[in-house]
Design a protein around this motif. Sequence first.
Motif, short mmCIF file in Angstrom:
data_model
loop_
_atom_site.label_atom_id
_atom_site.label_comp_id
_atom_site.label_asym_id
_atom_site.label_seq_id
_atom_site.Cartn_x
_atom_site.Cartn_y
_atom_site.Cartn_z
N ASN A 221 0.83 -1.21 0.00
CA ASN A 221 0.00 0.00 0.00
C ASN A 221 0.86 1.26 0.00
O ASN A 221 0.68 2.17 0.81
N LYS A 222 1.79 1.31 -0.93
CA LYS A 222 2.72 2.44 -1.02
C LYS A 222 1.95 3.75 -1.17
O LYS A 222 1.04 3.87 -1.98
N TYR A 223 2.33 4.72 -0.33
CA TYR A 223 1.67 6.03 -0.27
C TYR A 223 0.19 5.91 0.08
O TYR A 223 -0.59 6.82 -0.21
N GLY A 224 -0.21 4.78 0.70
CA GLY A 224 -1.61 4.60 1.08
C GLY A 224 -2.51 4.17 -0.05
O GLY A 224 -3.73 4.14 0.12
N THR A 225 -1.93 3.81 -1.20
CA THR A 225 -2.71 3.40 -2.37
C THR A 225 -2.78 1.87 -2.43
O THR A 225 -2.33 1.18 -1.53
N ASP A 226 -3.31 1.35 -3.54
CA ASP A 226 -3.37 -0.10 -3.75
C ASP A 226 -2.06 -0.65 -4.32
O ASP A 226 -1.99 -1.85 -4.62
N ILE A 227 -1.05 0.17 -4.47
CA ILE A 227 0.20 -0.24 -5.10
C ILE A 227 1.07 -0.99 -4.09
O ILE A 227 1.27 -0.54 -2.96
N ASP A 228 1.59 -2.14 -4.51
CA ASP A 228 2.57 -2.89 -3.73
C ASP A 228 3.89 -2.90 -4.50
O ASP A 228 3.92 -3.16 -5.70
N GLN A 229 4.98 -2.61 -3.78
CA GLN A 229 6.30 -2.59 -4.41
C GLN A 229 7.14 -3.72 -3.85
O GLN A 229 7.29 -3.87 -2.64
N HIS A 230 7.72 -4.52 -4.74
CA HIS A 230 8.66 -5.58 -4.37
C HIS A 230 9.85 -5.46 -5.31
O HIS A 230 9.78 -5.87 -6.46
N ASP A 231 10.94 -4.87 -4.80
CA ASP A 231 12.07 -4.56 -5.65
C ASP A 231 13.36 -5.06 -5.00
O ASP A 231 13.54 -4.97 -3.78
N VAL A 232 14.27 -5.58 -5.82
CA VAL A 232 15.62 -5.91 -5.40
C VAL A 232 16.58 -5.02 -6.18
O VAL A 232 16.58 -5.03 -7.41
N SER A 233 17.36 -4.24 -5.46
CA SER A 233 18.28 -3.29 -6.09
C SER A 233 19.73 -3.69 -5.80
O SER A 233 20.05 -4.17 -4.70
N ALA A 234 20.60 -3.42 -6.78
CA ALA A 234 22.03 -3.57 -6.57
C ALA A 234 22.51 -2.42 -5.69
O ALA A 234 22.02 -1.29 -5.78
N LEU A 235 23.49 -2.71 -4.82
CA LEU A 235 23.90 -1.73 -3.80
C LEU A 235 25.42 -1.67 -3.70
O LEU A 235 26.09 -2.70 -3.69
N VAL A 236 25.94 -0.45 -3.55
CA VAL A 236 27.32 -0.22 -3.16
C VAL A 236 27.29 0.84 -2.06
O VAL A 236 26.64 1.88 -2.22
N LYS A 237 27.98 0.58 -0.96
CA LYS A 237 27.94 1.49 0.19
C LYS A 237 29.34 1.66 0.77
O LYS A 237 30.03 0.67 1.02
N TYR A 238 29.73 2.91 0.97
CA TYR A 238 31.06 3.20 1.52
C TYR A 238 30.91 4.03 2.80
O TYR A 238 30.22 5.05 2.82
N HIS A 239 31.58 3.58 3.86
CA HIS A 239 31.59 4.29 5.13
C HIS A 239 32.92 5.06 5.26
O HIS A 239 34.00 4.47 5.15
N PHE A 240 32.82 6.36 5.51
CA PHE A 240 34.01 7.20 5.61
C PHE A 240 34.62 7.13 7.01
O PHE A 240 33.95 6.81 7.97
#
Length: 240
Positions: A221-240
Amino acid sequence: MKIKQIAALCALASTVAVAQAAPVWQDFSLTALYGENYAYPGAGDDVEQSTITAEYAAGLKYGDFFAFADRSNTDAGNETYFEVSPRVSLGAVTGQKLELGPIKDVLVATTWEGGSSFNNYLYGFGFSLDIPYTSYANINFYKAENDLQKDDYQMTITYAVPFKIAGEEFLADAFLDWSTAEGPDHKSELNWTSQYKWNVGKHISPETKLYVGIEHSVWNNKYGTDIDQHDVSALVKYHF
């Protein structure tokens, strides 16, 4: 004075109070994400999206502080979104140990959510938890004063689980937001976003924290609507 103004002042006061203390620890990171199954009203559920996120977290004598800013680029449009979330420790302020079972501390929790056309102010109470195998675990309960929709209530859970496989360092961390319905036109939402990361930085140097992995987004219910989101994203993360 309107309750929204009071909430804003509480959030600002909490931020100022927390900011006055030198950090016990702090962390700054940058994350790059890319996925192809984001969902937006009117755009379907196969939207490509790239996002750059800057995050800052700190532990302080009288509480903790977390903030991030997203810049997302999609065919459905570009968006900037941020959150600033200071919490004040009632245990530290009163000098009392507020421990019970898995609860390590009780905190006043505030969050300022913002974008190009709105500001939301959340305020309530939070609990720092002692959960086996986690490096941190928290749960916050908020009343939300919203700009663009009716006010609601929200629960936020955050946690991180570090682990090793064959000497390699991994981290699974996540947040879960659940908010109440705001009427027949705005449903209850649940957003569970988790990251699963491998620290390849240790092969550069023992102190380098450079993660690669995925982010899994389950948003009902993304944004309170009938929409459902199921996503897998590629990630790169760097900690300074």
